[in-house]
Design an enzyme around this catalytic site. Structure first.
Site, PDB file in Angstrom:
ATOM      1  CB  THR A   1      -0.913   0.014   1.233  1.00 18.14           C
ATOM      2  OG1 THR A   1      -1.764  -1.125   1.181  1.00 18.14           O
ATOM      3  CG2 THR A   1      -1.755   1.269   1.293  1.00 18.14           C
TER       4      THR A   1
ATOM      5  CD  GLU B   1      -8.024  -7.978  -0.112  1.00 14.94           C
ATOM      6  OE1 GLU B   1      -7.792  -8.217  -1.310  1.00 14.94           O
ATOM      7  OE2 GLU B   1      -8.555  -8.784   0.662  1.00 14.94           O
TER       8      GLU B   1
ATOM      9  N   GLY C   1       3.403  -2.775   8.274  1.00 12.83           N
ATOM     10  CA  GLY C   1       3.465  -3.262   9.650  1.00 12.83           C
ATOM     11  C   GLY C   1       4.764  -3.971   9.951  1.00 12.83           C
TER      12      GLY C   1
END
Length: 696
Positions: free
Chosen positions: A180, A460, A219
């Protein structure tokens, strides 16, 4: 400019905790010795035989590997209370530190490996079943490390990169996943990070060309990340070959202060949930990596700079790359289902203890006995069983997935993920509210359950993105069928779905009216789906004839299309629940409970869309009234949902108190005493006050 972020490795508290991490062998011996012991020593609060029978039935849906993984994970938590605990007073910094210690301890226990994650699905799910209930931050770190990073490398990479997995398995590396970006999330094709091949040095140059290309939400990166997979546009000789995956080092695992040259990391700071996961912004300033770090299962670049792939279609190659991540959607169904059942455990146990109002003669009533309270909690309990059976089916289908079944699986799992993750956070917020002030307290974990599930919903993109994937495929199938059979194609598609699961006419639900039979109510859901599908197709054809562009046609159909996807998921969930009851449940006592839950689930779906069924004349107003009255009576008057039965259902979820950690939801059914213990207040002694006699 973004400065590099590094952990405070000198933290005395962190070092003390790290000193408690046992050597691998010791941890494994501890698990082995205790894995078969009782999960909880709390006193039972329900019918033991019924609870045991329900538990046995639920366990049968997964194999022995699921149970074994669940046991060893519970044992790890139970036997190491000095490591596996959560303090709600922790600062954001402390939460990340303590969660990382727990993560390192988990890795040291050798419970999971990347190979196990990819070759023994049910074992992995057993581990996650426990971690999802204990702490979502720890769950997040484990999933990012072993599944997002690990599965991507396992399935998209080759032996050329797998040499790093041993260090990943034992936690020497802390692995992450950089897909992302600030400017792009769900639209992976349009990611802006670039990977240029330099044939002179035989290296790829990973670069962030503009601010919107900055990786976001990565993360495990901000404080402890040492290795990641970066998704970037592969550019060779000036030609863009689309998004590919690359193995990129972030830090020296032996010295976290040494960040890879050109890598810029910024901690994202405090989030609304998952506060123990160190998410970050990441930029790459012409970071060089070896040619061998391209994950080359589906494509490669030779030393001289030639792009090679056995898959000639760019779209197919891209699909296979992302298809390797499809398992994530299974997890996005399993996790919220477990979380929903944990939250319901707290809310229902509390309702079966708390008394409120009543008359002077009979005393106060348990709030569980109020019809309005049952109407709030029994339907989501039924939904949790529907989700549980569906998650079991998804898992078994994924374990045997092949090229022939992939397309249909993708259509259903996309919509199911959207549906379950859309429903669950809303219900979790309601569970918090029905417990009043006690639900508002952090110790109830009800607010935590709610907020920790929001990331599942927006992963998503929000639910709309995945619903569209499901709806597009269904409407495309309709259009192809329409050319052959006309409007009846929609009815044929609905019938085909139901036929997959077999005949339900012999499945007795104990309700006398034919209108309320399982096969008839499923028929109502089938009609809703077919009519929405037909309406979407008609709208699309009308817009096309008017000369609208493809984008305008789709946007003009979108509202209907989303309902098509939802109704498709609901029809499948209903059929799966009914099929499992028909085929798998032989014990008549359990069958009676599950039939009642199935009835509630089916009638609630009709109740939720009653306006549609009436407007489309699928049912008459009289039938609508009968359906609604039957639903209310089933929930509020059926003794199957009395206190002892409902607590047996909750106990069958098998969530030990040391994992649930909610004073008002403990299985000892003493919420007052538990709250006194939480506050460390002395218990009030009951003293008989003598009667005072006054002289006349």
């Amino acid at each position: 400019n973004m400065s590099s972020s590094t952990p405070t490795t000198s933290s005395h508290r962190l070092q003390v905790l790290l000193s408690h991490i046992h050597p691998l062998k010791e941890v494994q011996q501890s698990i082995s010795a205790n894995a078969t012991s009782a999960e909880s020593s709390s006193a039972p609060s329900s019918n033991l035989s019924l609870s045991a029978a329900l538990t046995k039935f639920r366990v049968s849906y997964f194999n022995e590997d699921f149970e074994r993984a669940r046991e060893v994970t519970l044992a790890l938590i139970r036997n190491n209370p000095h490591i596996f605990f959560v303090d709600h007073q922790w600062s954001p910094k402390e939460k990340k530190e303590f969660t990382h210690v727990q993560f390192k301890h988990f890795c040291a226990a050798n419970i999971l490996t990347v190979q196990i994650v990819n070759e023994n699905l049910f074992y992995f799910l057993g581990v996650l079943d426990v971690l999802a209930l204990f702490d979502t931050s720890l769950l997040g770190k484990v999933v990012i490390h072993y599944q997002l990073f690990g599965s991507c490398l396992w399935r998209v990479g080759t032996e050329r990169q797998r040499h790093v997995l041993e260090d990943v398995d034992r936690g020497h590396h802390t692995a992450s996943f950089c897909m992302t970006e600030i400017g792009h999330g769900s639209n992976v094709r349009s990611l802006e990070t670039e990977a240029h091949y330099d044939p002179d040095t035989k290296e790829f140059v990973i670069h962030t060309p503009r601010d919107s290309a900055t990786k976001m939400w990565a993360g495990n990166v901000a404080l402890y990340g040492t290795l990641t997979i970066v998704f970037a546009q592969l550019i060779v000789g000036g030609k863009n070959h689309g998004v590919h995956a690359f193995l990129v080092p972030l830090r020296d695992p032996n010295n976290l202060a040494r960040v890879t040259p050109g890598v810029i990391i910024k901690d994202l700071g405090v989030k609304n949930a998952w506060r123990g996961v160190d998410n970050s912004l990441v930029r790459f300033n012409k970071v060089r990596i070896p040619r061998e770090n391209l994950l080359n299962q589906f494509a490669d670049v030779t030393e001289d700079g030639t792009y090679v792939s056995a898959i000639k279609s760019d779209g197919e190659r891209f699909g296979k790359t992302l298809g390797a991540l499809l398992f994530g959607r299974v997890l996005y169904c399993v996790g919220p289902t477990a979380n929903l059942q944990a939250s319901l455990s707290v809310a229902i146990r509390y309702a079966c203890q708390r008394k409120q109002f009543g008359d002077a003669r009979a005393g106060e009533n348990y709030i569980w006995d109020y019809p309005s309270h049952r109407l709030k909690l029994v339907p989501p309990l039924a939904n949790s069983f529907a989700f549980y059976f569906a998650s079991s089916r998804f898992s078994k289908q994924f374990a045997t997935l092949n090229d022939e079944t992939l397309h249909d699986f993708h259509t259903f799992i996309s919509g199911a993920k959207a549906y379950i993750c859309e429903y669950t956070p809303l219900q979790l917020a309601r569970n918090e509210a029905v417990c009043g002030g006690h639900g508002f307290h952090t110790d109830s974990r009800l607010g935590e359950f709610h907020m920790e599930m929001v990331p599942f919903q927006i992963a998503e993109g929000d639910s709309i993105v995945l619903y569209q994937q499901t709806a597009r495929d269904l409407i495309n199938r309709l259009m192809k069928g329409f050319q052959k059979t006309g409007p009846s194609a929609a009815n044929d598609m609905a019938a085909d779905i139901v036929n997959i699961y077999g005949d339900f006419s012999s499945l007795d639900n104990g309700l006398a009216s034919e209108l309320l039979s399982i096969s008839n109510v499923i028929g109502l859901l089938s009609k809703r789906f077919s009519q929405l599908l037909l309406a979407s197709g008609a709208r699309m054809m009308k817009l096309k004839k008017s000369g609208k562009s493809n984008t305008e046609v789709w946007n003009g159909t979108l509202e209907l299309a989303l309902d098509v996807a939802r109704s498709y998921v609901e029809l499948n969930l209903a059929c799966i629940f009914a099929k499992e009851l028909r085929d798998s449940c032989k014990d008549m006592t359990i069958r009676k409970i599950l039939v009642s839950l199935l009835n509630v689930f089916l009638l609630s779906l009709v109740h939720d869309h009653l306006g549609f069924h009436l407007a489309e004349e699928i049912i008459t107003p009289t039938q609508g009234k009968e359906l609604n009255c039957a639903r209310s009576a089933l929930i509020t008057e059926n003794d199957i949902f009395d206190k002892s039965h409902i607590l047996s259902v909750i106990d069958s979820f098998r969530i030990p108190d040391y994992v649930l950690r909610a004073s008002i939801g403990r299985s000892n059914m003493d919420y007052v005493g538990n709250l006194m213990d939480l506050a460390r207040m002395p218990r009030t002694e009951v003293v008989e006050i003598p009667t005072t006699h006054h002289s006349q």
